[in-house]
Design a protein around this motif. Structure first.
Motif, PDB file in Angstrom:
ATOM      1  N   HIS A 158       0.869  -1.101   0.528  1.00 31.00           N
ATOM      2  CA  HIS A 158      -0.265  -0.469   0.169  1.00 31.00           C
ATOM      3  C   HIS A 158       0.999   0.881  -0.258  1.00 31.00           C
ATOM      4  O   HIS A 158       2.217   1.826   0.840  1.00 31.00           O
ATOM      5  CB  HIS A 158      -0.966  -0.048   1.100  1.00 31.00           C
ATOM      6  N   SER A 197      -8.340   3.279   7.755  1.00 30.16           N
ATOM      7  CA  SER A 197      -8.552   2.436   6.766  1.00 30.16           C
ATOM      8  C   SER A 197      -8.049   0.707   7.309  1.00 30.16           C
ATOM      9  O   SER A 197      -7.783   0.171   8.545  1.00 30.16           O
ATOM     10  CB  SER A 197      -7.044   2.646   5.718  1.00 30.16           C
ATOM     11  N   LEU A 203      -5.669  -0.931   8.077  1.00 28.20           N
ATOM     12  CA  LEU A 203      -4.363  -1.193   7.609  1.00 28.20           C
ATOM     13  C   LEU A 203      -3.514  -0.795   8.858  1.00 28.20           C
ATOM     14  O   LEU A 203      -2.706  -0.305   9.623  1.00 28.20           O
ATOM     15  CB  LEU A 203      -3.272   0.064   6.936  1.00 28.20           C
TER      16      LEU A 203
END
Length: 396
Positions: free
Chosen positions: A120, A150, A152
């Protein structure tokens, strides 16, 4: 085992005090300017990680982390006086523009490297200017933002790992780079004598009274609240997420510069600095305590290669751009040592690099010690923090 917010605050302070103590015993921690909060919080995270192997899971309530974080960035904003630009003159402007370009460059390299490894692109921002030019404070602040926007969830670990790598690299490379520049160009060991010794904007530092502390705390909390609502309003209107700490910092910059013009109130630098150190220490310690070390192995190799490229590019940037633009003299060589310190780590690393170089050549550079801390600790954030915020919003 679950620890509530008050217990976590207590543990954080205990870890911070313990780290301050062991830093005086372990010289390499002092040599590389590793912050005490990083040491203390990392020790707690290691303990939590080891306990997980015997099926003991620990959860920390870090709800107090955000308020401490916003207080720190508010104080950063209060230091952002544009009048300081006049003190350093043309070289300060040149060095600051180089720092701003460095933020763009580090983000571009980070995004490119993560794209190459099919990861990413936001990881490129977090391991780029956020962690390197921004240090641990920005690494934690922006990784929190990424994790909120997100899926992540290892963003914080990646950002902190990059910041730690940069911290050590910047400390190791600053002195040798300065020595190389001086020997390569056979520089005369003399400095610019026209630079003033003191910052005319700073009020006399003294032990603050209860009333001084209360006034400073009120100002910071007022800006914090104002910044929170400004960030929320901006997000609603624009659709871009603007973290509360960014809004608070920008409002603080505006208030500081209005006050420089109209002299509405007097800033007590002692209390401002004390509140800043306290808030930074606690919020960094809390963030480090919550690291999940097992998640780092997934991105370890791509992250290391990306950071290695960042270091090489910054060395070339310092030698062929910053050194030449800032005068190609002894002062500019000392400034390049500082650039490696804060461009990869933090301002204390920059100061340590410059102090070591100046001691070696027995010549103190007033110009370097004025310009580098101003740009590295305060003025760079005026550009870098909004840039990082924008890029994260675009890439997520």
């Amino acid at each position: 085992m679950n620890f509530d917010a008050l217990s976590v605050l207590t543990i954080s302070i205990a870890a911070l005090l313990f780290a301050m103590k062991i830093k005086t015993k372990l010289l390499f921690l002092e040599k590389f300017c590793i912050p005490a909060p990083v040491v203390g919080g990392f020790l707690i995270s290691i303990i939590v990680w080891l306990l997980s192997f015997i099926d003991i899971k620990i959860n920390f309530d870090t709800s107090l982390q955000t308020p401490f974080m916003v207080v720190f960035f508010t104080v950063v904003g209060l230091s952002g006086s544009f009048k300081l630009l006049k003190v350093g003159g043309k070289i300060l402007i040149i060095y600051l523009l180089c720092c701003w370009f460095m933020a763009l460059m580090q983000n571009a390299i980070g995004i490119s490297m993560m794209s190459f490894f099919n990861m990413h692109k936001v990881y490129g921002i977090l391991s780029g200017a956020v962690a390197l030019e921004g240090g641990h404070a920005n690494a934690i602040a922006f990784s929190n933002m990424v994790e909120q926007l997100s899926p992540l969830h290892n963003a914080k670990l990646i950002a902190i790992a990059a910041a730690t790598f940069g911290l050590i690299s910047g400390s190791l490379l600053g002195g040798p780079l300065c020595r190389y520049l001086i020997n390569k160009h056979k520089l005369e060991i003399k400095t610019n004598e026209s630079i003033k010794d003191t910052d005319p904007l700073k009020h006399e530092i003294h032990i603050a009274s209860y009333q001084d502390f209360l006034k400073s705390l009120f100002l910071i909390l007022f800006i914090l609240c104002f910044g929170f609502y400004a960030s929320k309003l901006f997000t609603q209107i624009s659709g871009y997420s603007l973290p509360s700490y960014v809004g608070a910092m920008l409002i603080a910059i505006i208030i500081r510069n209005i006050n420089d013009i109209f002299n509405i109130f007097k800033l007590n630098q002692y209390t401002i600095d004390t509140i800043s150190e306290l808030s930074l220490g606690i919020f960094l310690t809390m963030a480090m305590m919550n690291l999940k070390l097992n998640e780092l192995s997934v991105v370890a190799l791509p992250l290391f290669i990306s950071l290695f490229v960042q270091v090489i590019v910054l060395l070339l940037f310092a030698v062929f751009v910053v050194f030449r633009l800032c005068g190609k003299n002894y002062d500019s060589a000392i400034m390049c040592a500082g650039l490696m310190g804060h461009g990869l780590g933090a301002t204390p690393n920059a100061v340590a690099n410059m102090s070591t170089a100046c001691n070696k050549y027995a010549m103190y550079s007033k110009q370097a010690f004025l310009i580098v801390p101003l740009c590295g600790a305060v003025l760079i954030d005026i550009f870098a923090i909004p840039l990082n915020t924008y890029l994260i919003n675009v890439l997520i």
